[in-house]
Write a protein that holds these residues in place. Sequence first.
Motif, PDB file in Angstrom:
ATOM      1  N   CYS A   1      10.578  11.336   9.520  1.00  0.00           N
ATOM      2  CA  CYS A   1       9.814  12.522   9.951  1.00  0.00           C
ATOM      3  C   CYS A   1       9.615  13.465   8.765  1.00  0.00           C
ATOM      4  N   GLY A   2       8.556  14.224   8.823  1.00  0.00           N
ATOM      5  CA  GLY A   2       8.355  15.335   7.878  1.00  0.00           C
ATOM      6  C   GLY A   2       8.355  14.883   6.427  1.00  0.00           C
ATOM      7  N   THR A   3       9.105  15.613   5.629  1.00  0.00           N
ATOM      8  CA  THR A   3       9.167  15.319   4.202  1.00  0.00           C
ATOM      9  C   THR A   3       9.664  13.902   3.940  1.00  0.00           C
ATOM     10  N   ALA A   4      10.627  13.449   4.723  1.00  0.00           N
ATOM     11  CA  ALA A   4      11.155  12.087   4.540  1.00  0.00           C
ATOM     12  C   ALA A   4      10.050  11.064   4.810  1.00  0.00           C
ATOM     13  N   PHE A   5       9.164  11.381   5.744  1.00  0.00           N
ATOM     14  CA  PHE A   5       8.022  10.502   6.014  1.00  0.00           C
ATOM     15  C   PHE A   5       7.118  10.416   4.786  1.00  0.00           C
TER      16      PHE A   5
ATOM     17  N   VAL B   1      14.709   6.851   6.916  1.00  0.00           N
ATOM     18  CA  VAL B   1      14.959   7.819   5.849  1.00  0.00           C
ATOM     19  C   VAL B   1      15.143   9.192   6.491  1.00  0.00           C
ATOM     20  N   SER B   2      16.286   9.798   6.234  1.00  0.00           N
ATOM     21  CA  SER B   2      16.590  11.091   6.863  1.00  0.00           C
ATOM     22  C   SER B   2      17.606  11.840   6.025  1.00  0.00           C
ATOM     23  N   GLN B   3      17.271  13.049   5.648  1.00  0.00           N
ATOM     24  CA  GLN B   3      18.231  13.876   4.911  1.00  0.00           C
ATOM     25  C   GLN B   3      19.483  14.064   5.763  1.00  0.00           C
ATOM     26  N   SER B   4      19.282  14.579   6.981  1.00  0.00           N
ATOM     27  CA  SER B   4      20.425  14.940   7.835  1.00  0.00           C
ATOM     28  C   SER B   4      21.097  13.720   8.449  1.00  0.00           C
ATOM     29  N   GLY B   5      20.306  12.672   8.680  1.00  0.00           N
ATOM     30  CA  GLY B   5      20.846  11.508   9.390  1.00  0.00           C
ATOM     31  C   GLY B   5      21.017  11.759  10.872  1.00  0.00           C
ATOM     32  N   GLU B   6      20.487  12.870  11.375  1.00  0.00           N
ATOM     33  CA  GLU B   6      20.664  13.218  12.790  1.00  0.00           C
ATOM     34  C   GLU B   6      19.336  13.440  13.511  1.00  0.00           C
ATOM     35  N   THR B   7      18.225  13.232  12.859  1.00  0.00           N
ATOM     36  CA  THR B   7      16.928  13.497  13.488  1.00  0.00           C
ATOM     37  C   THR B   7      16.730  12.577  14.700  1.00  0.00           C
ATOM     38  N   ALA B   8      16.497  13.206  15.868  1.00  0.00           N
ATOM     39  CA  ALA B   8      16.518  12.449  17.129  1.00  0.00           C
ATOM     40  C   ALA B   8      15.481  11.333  17.141  1.00  0.00           C
TER      41      ALA B   8
ATOM     42  N   GLY C   1      18.476  25.007   2.370  1.00  0.00           N
ATOM     43  CA  GLY C   1      17.123  25.510   2.670  1.00  0.00           C
ATOM     44  C   GLY C   1      16.450  24.586   3.678  1.00  0.00           C
ATOM     45  N   VAL C   2      15.780  25.189   4.659  1.00  0.00           N
ATOM     46  CA  VAL C   2      15.100  24.361   5.667  1.00  0.00           C
ATOM     47  C   VAL C   2      14.026  23.499   4.994  1.00  0.00           C
ATOM     48  N   ALA C   3      13.366  24.044   4.008  1.00  0.00           N
ATOM     49  CA  ALA C   3      12.349  23.260   3.291  1.00  0.00           C
ATOM     50  C   ALA C   3      13.057  22.259   2.380  1.00  0.00           C
ATOM     51  N   SER C   4      12.799  21.010   2.615  1.00  0.00           N
ATOM     52  CA  SER C   4      13.485  19.965   1.863  1.00  0.00           C
ATOM     53  C   SER C   4      12.895  19.855   0.449  1.00  0.00           C
ATOM     54  N   THR C   5      13.744  19.867  -0.547  1.00  0.00           N
ATOM     55  CA  THR C   5      13.275  19.788  -1.940  1.00  0.00           C
ATOM     56  C   THR C   5      14.001  18.672  -2.693  1.00  0.00           C
TER      57      THR C   5
ATOM     58  N   CYS D   1      15.299  12.926  -4.388  1.00  0.00           N
ATOM     59  CA  CYS D   1      16.365  11.905  -4.392  1.00  0.00           C
ATOM     60  C   CYS D   1      15.990  10.733  -3.477  1.00  0.00           C
ATOM     61  N   GLN D   2      15.335  11.011  -2.350  1.00  0.00           N
ATOM     62  CA  GLN D   2      14.855   9.915  -1.486  1.00  0.00           C
ATOM     63  C   GLN D   2      13.878   9.043  -2.279  1.00  0.00           C
ATOM     64  N   LEU D   3      12.956   9.704  -2.979  1.00  0.00           N
ATOM     65  CA  LEU D   3      11.978   8.957  -3.769  1.00  0.00           C
ATOM     66  C   LEU D   3      12.681   8.080  -4.802  1.00  0.00           C
TER      67      LEU D   3
ATOM     68  N   ALA E   1       1.287  20.343   1.023  1.00  0.00           N
ATOM     69  CA  ALA E   1       0.719  21.139   2.123  1.00  0.00           C
ATOM     70  C   ALA E   1       1.790  21.475   3.157  1.00  0.00           C
ATOM     71  N   LEU E   2       2.649  20.513   3.446  1.00  0.00           N
ATOM     72  CA  LEU E   2       3.736  20.770   4.418  1.00  0.00           C
ATOM     73  C   LEU E   2       4.659  21.871   3.898  1.00  0.00           C
ATOM     74  N   LYS E   3       5.049  21.743   2.621  1.00  0.00           N
ATOM     75  CA  LYS E   3       5.965  22.730   2.038  1.00  0.00           C
ATOM     76  C   LYS E   3       5.367  24.125   2.126  1.00  0.00           C
ATOM     77  N   LEU E   4       4.093  24.217   1.737  1.00  0.00           N
ATOM     78  CA  LEU E   4       3.448  25.531   1.722  1.00  0.00           C
ATOM     79  C   LEU E   4       3.360  26.118   3.124  1.00  0.00           C
TER      80      LEU E   4
ATOM     81  N   SER F   1      17.871  20.676  11.097  1.00  0.00           N
ATOM     82  CA  SER F   1      18.026  19.327  11.629  1.00  0.00           C
ATOM     83  C   SER F   1      17.461  19.319  13.043  1.00  0.00           C
ATOM     84  N   VAL F   2      16.527  18.410  13.303  1.00  0.00           N
ATOM     85  CA  VAL F   2      15.803  18.418  14.588  1.00  0.00           C
ATOM     86  C   VAL F   2      16.411  17.344  15.482  1.00  0.00           C
ATOM     87  N   THR F   3      17.331  17.784  16.351  1.00  0.00           N
ATOM     88  CA  THR F   3      18.091  16.817  17.132  1.00  0.00           C
ATOM     89  C   THR F   3      17.576  16.663  18.564  1.00  0.00           C
TER      90      THR F   3
HETATM   91  O1  M6R Z   1      16.846  15.394   8.212  1.00  0.00           O
HETATM   92  P1  M6R Z   1      15.540  14.679   8.130  1.00  0.00           P
HETATM   93  O2  M6R Z   1      15.197  14.212   6.773  1.00  0.00           O
HETATM   94  O3  M6R Z   1      15.453  13.528   9.124  1.00  0.00           O
HETATM   95  O4  M6R Z   1      14.447  15.732   8.548  1.00  0.00           O
HETATM   96  C1  M6R Z   1      13.106  15.370   8.689  1.00  0.00           C
HETATM   97  C2  M6R Z   1      12.225  16.586   8.779  1.00  0.00           C
HETATM   98  O5  M6R Z   1      12.586  17.379   9.877  1.00  0.00           O
HETATM   99  C3  M6R Z   1      12.263  17.428   7.494  1.00  0.00           C
HETATM  100  O6  M6R Z   1      11.953  16.690   6.358  1.00  0.00           O
HETATM  101  C4  M6R Z   1      11.295  18.613   7.610  1.00  0.00           C
HETATM  102  O7  M6R Z   1       9.977  18.147   7.632  1.00  0.00           O
HETATM  103  C5  M6R Z   1      11.533  19.585   6.445  1.00  0.00           C
HETATM  104  N1  M6R Z   1      11.756  20.919   6.944  1.00  0.00           N
HETATM  105  C6  M6R Z   1      10.385  19.632   5.471  1.00  0.00           C
HETATM  106  O8  M6R Z   1      10.625  20.498   4.419  1.00  0.00           O
END
Ligand code: M6R
Length: 362
Positions: free
Chosen positions: A53-57, A99-106, A150-154, A159-161, A236-239, A358-360
């Motif tokens: 999802c999101g940036t990981a996507f 691919v997930s930063q948090s590893g908890e995205t539902a 930070g909520v915005a993933s950087t 590192c995922q890339l 665009a997502l970040k902005l 983290s969007v659970t």
């Molecule tokens: O924890 P995750 O990598 O699964 O999260 C996925 C998205 O919710 C996350 O990348 C979100 O799009 C970020 N806030 C973007 O900066």
Amino acid sequence: DKAGYKHFMAKEIAEQPAVLTRALDAYFADGAIALPEPGLDFSRIERLTLVACGTAFYACLTAKYWFEQLARLPVEVDVASEFRYREPPISPGTAALFVSQSGETADTLAALRYCRDRAETIGAVVNVTESTIARESDLVLPIHAGAEIGVASTKAFTCQLTVLLLLALRAAHARGRLDDAALADKIAGLRALPGLVNHGLAIEEATRDIARRLSEARDILFLGRGIMYPLALEGALKLKEISYIHAEAYASGELKHGPIALVDEHVPVIVMAPRDGLFDKTISNMQEVMARGGRILLVSDATGIREAGDGVWQSLAMPEVDPWLAPILYALPAQLLAYHTAVAKGTDVDQPRNLAKSVTVE
Ligand code: M6R
């Protein structure tokens, strides 16, 4: 602890040279790319499914170019919230990576469970290694970004890339697409990348000035071609998530199929254009925008900016980079432009409205 930075996001952007080095170190043993057990046998895998999802996507979308071009391995990429409802057939020989930063995205977790008895191997590319997604996977590939607040993933994005690129290189070698010497050459390029990212941070001052002007815009477009298209989407997502300015990204060549109607002197258009094989085409798309009064911010290297000629509104000069590494380096201007635009607007950068780290829930 913000270590003296005004926001966690600023700290996390600045940390990238260090965390990228750490991520790379973790994946090398005796000069070769080493994966955690049980590894992934790319000589047997026939296709890859990447879900996030999101940036990981967007990291997955970028990786598709690497796997397909370097390793000739077919890749499908899906947003997790759509994946299982499509009931995609998973053919034998498929490795599925989540691919997930948090590893908890539902949604990502639900997609993983859909693949559980269908895919040959399930891999997790995660930052949090004790997360649910990691626990439910056969293979855990940590990105080593360290805590991202930070909520915005950087830094998690770059590192995922990096980890996905290492996998693509390994796949290319295993599938006979890169011989030992070519692989060693690519690895040397990748090893030098944190140093380039460090140099790239020098654009921060210039970015701050440009961002002040961007903060007055109501809409902003991002353009990129080829492997830079997913990065345009990420920009665009970040902005939008931290500055609340409406931003959209298009593949440069798609612009004339509709969105160019939006262009006038009030719409800044940010063009991500490293000097790769598609540079000339991107520049000609950029000129189409300029001919309609669009204000261009060109992100390229000094030679690219010179070759693009006069008439651009603003430019940002990045260090020269091998085209296949450009998405990682050019993540910096995407992040810094969003950050400084949000700061200029006075928004809550680390905790933007309506968003959770983290969007659970689905
Ligand atoms: O924890 P995750 O990598 O699964 O999260 C996925 C998205 O919710 C996350 O990348 C979100 O799009 C970020 N806030 C973007 O900066």
